[in-house]
Design a protein around this motif. Sequence first.
Motif, short mmCIF file in Angstrom:
data_model
loop_
_atom_site.label_atom_id
_atom_site.label_comp_id
_atom_site.label_asym_id
_atom_site.label_seq_id
_atom_site.Cartn_x
_atom_site.Cartn_y
_atom_site.Cartn_z
N VAL A 107 0.88 -1.13 0.02
CA VAL A 107 0.02 -0.17 0.12
C VAL A 107 0.96 1.23 0.09
N PHE A 108 0.62 2.24 -0.71
CA PHE A 108 1.38 3.51 -0.94
C PHE A 108 0.50 4.56 -0.34
N TRP A 109 1.24 5.35 0.36
CA TRP A 109 0.60 6.73 0.71
C TRP A 109 1.58 8.09 0.23
N ASP A 110 0.91 8.85 -0.29
CA ASP A 110 1.79 10.05 -0.70
C ASP A 110 1.99 10.91 0.81
N LYS A 111 2.87 11.72 0.56
CA LYS A 111 2.98 13.10 1.51
C LYS A 111 1.90 13.53 1.92
N GLY A 112 1.58 13.96 3.16
CA GLY A 112 0.28 14.47 3.50
C GLY A 112 -0.83 13.66 3.70
N GLU A 113 -0.89 12.54 3.22
CA GLU A 113 -2.10 11.54 3.12
C GLU A 113 -2.23 11.14 4.66
N TRP A 114 -3.59 11.23 4.85
CA TRP A 114 -3.85 10.56 6.29
C TRP A 114 -4.21 9.14 5.99
N HIS A 115 -3.78 8.19 7.19
CA HIS A 115 -3.84 6.89 7.03
C HIS A 115 -3.98 6.24 8.18
N GLU A 116 -4.40 4.96 8.43
CA GLU A 116 -4.62 4.00 9.52
C GLU A 116 -4.42 2.70 8.96
N THR A 117 -3.79 1.79 9.89
CA THR A 117 -3.90 0.41 9.60
C THR A 117 -4.16 -0.43 10.82
N LYS A 118 -4.99 -1.37 10.57
CA LYS A 118 -5.36 -2.32 11.87
C LYS A 118 -5.51 -3.69 11.34
N THR A 119 -5.34 -4.51 12.41
CA THR A 119 -5.63 -6.08 12.30
C THR A 119 -6.25 -6.79 13.45
N ASP A 120 -6.94 -7.79 13.18
CA ASP A 120 -7.70 -8.51 14.18
C ASP A 120 -6.70 -9.81 14.56
N ARG A 121 -5.88 -10.25 13.46
CA ARG A 121 -5.30 -11.58 13.61
C ARG A 121 -3.83 -11.39 13.92
N GLY A 122 -3.17 -10.17 13.28
CA GLY A 122 -1.84 -9.91 13.31
C GLY A 122 -1.30 -9.78 12.05
N LEU A 123 -0.15 -8.80 12.04
CA LEU A 123 0.26 -8.46 10.55
C LEU A 123 1.62 -8.18 10.66
#
Length: 106
Positions: free
Chosen positions: A82-98
């Motif tokens: 997954v790519f995010w550009d500078k200034g882009e708001w984002h979040e990552t979450k997992t139930d099982r692990g990552l």
Amino acid sequence: MRKQPFKKEVGKKITKFDSNFVMSRITQTEKVAHIGCMHLDENGLIGYHQAVVPQLLLIVNGEGWVRDETDEYIKVHSGEVVFWDKGEWHETKTDRGLLSFNIALF
């Protein structure tokens, strides 16, 4: 936010120098890069924040969800980046692990 696979099926067969492997391209940079490994256990979270620099999240094991400025979560699995550009708001979450690598491009 952009998502793409890096699984073997999207790669290219390399035979130069008598080699025998498949290369799945992820990114090319001329800038300094910081590479870190992130271990998210069950119910792990990388909190909602703004990208200070362009960055990518390369998922090598497990699964989870990512989102940008919207409240819509997108499912991600091992073998995806997954790519995010500078200034882009984002979040990552997992139930099982990552398990993932974070590559920040300065």
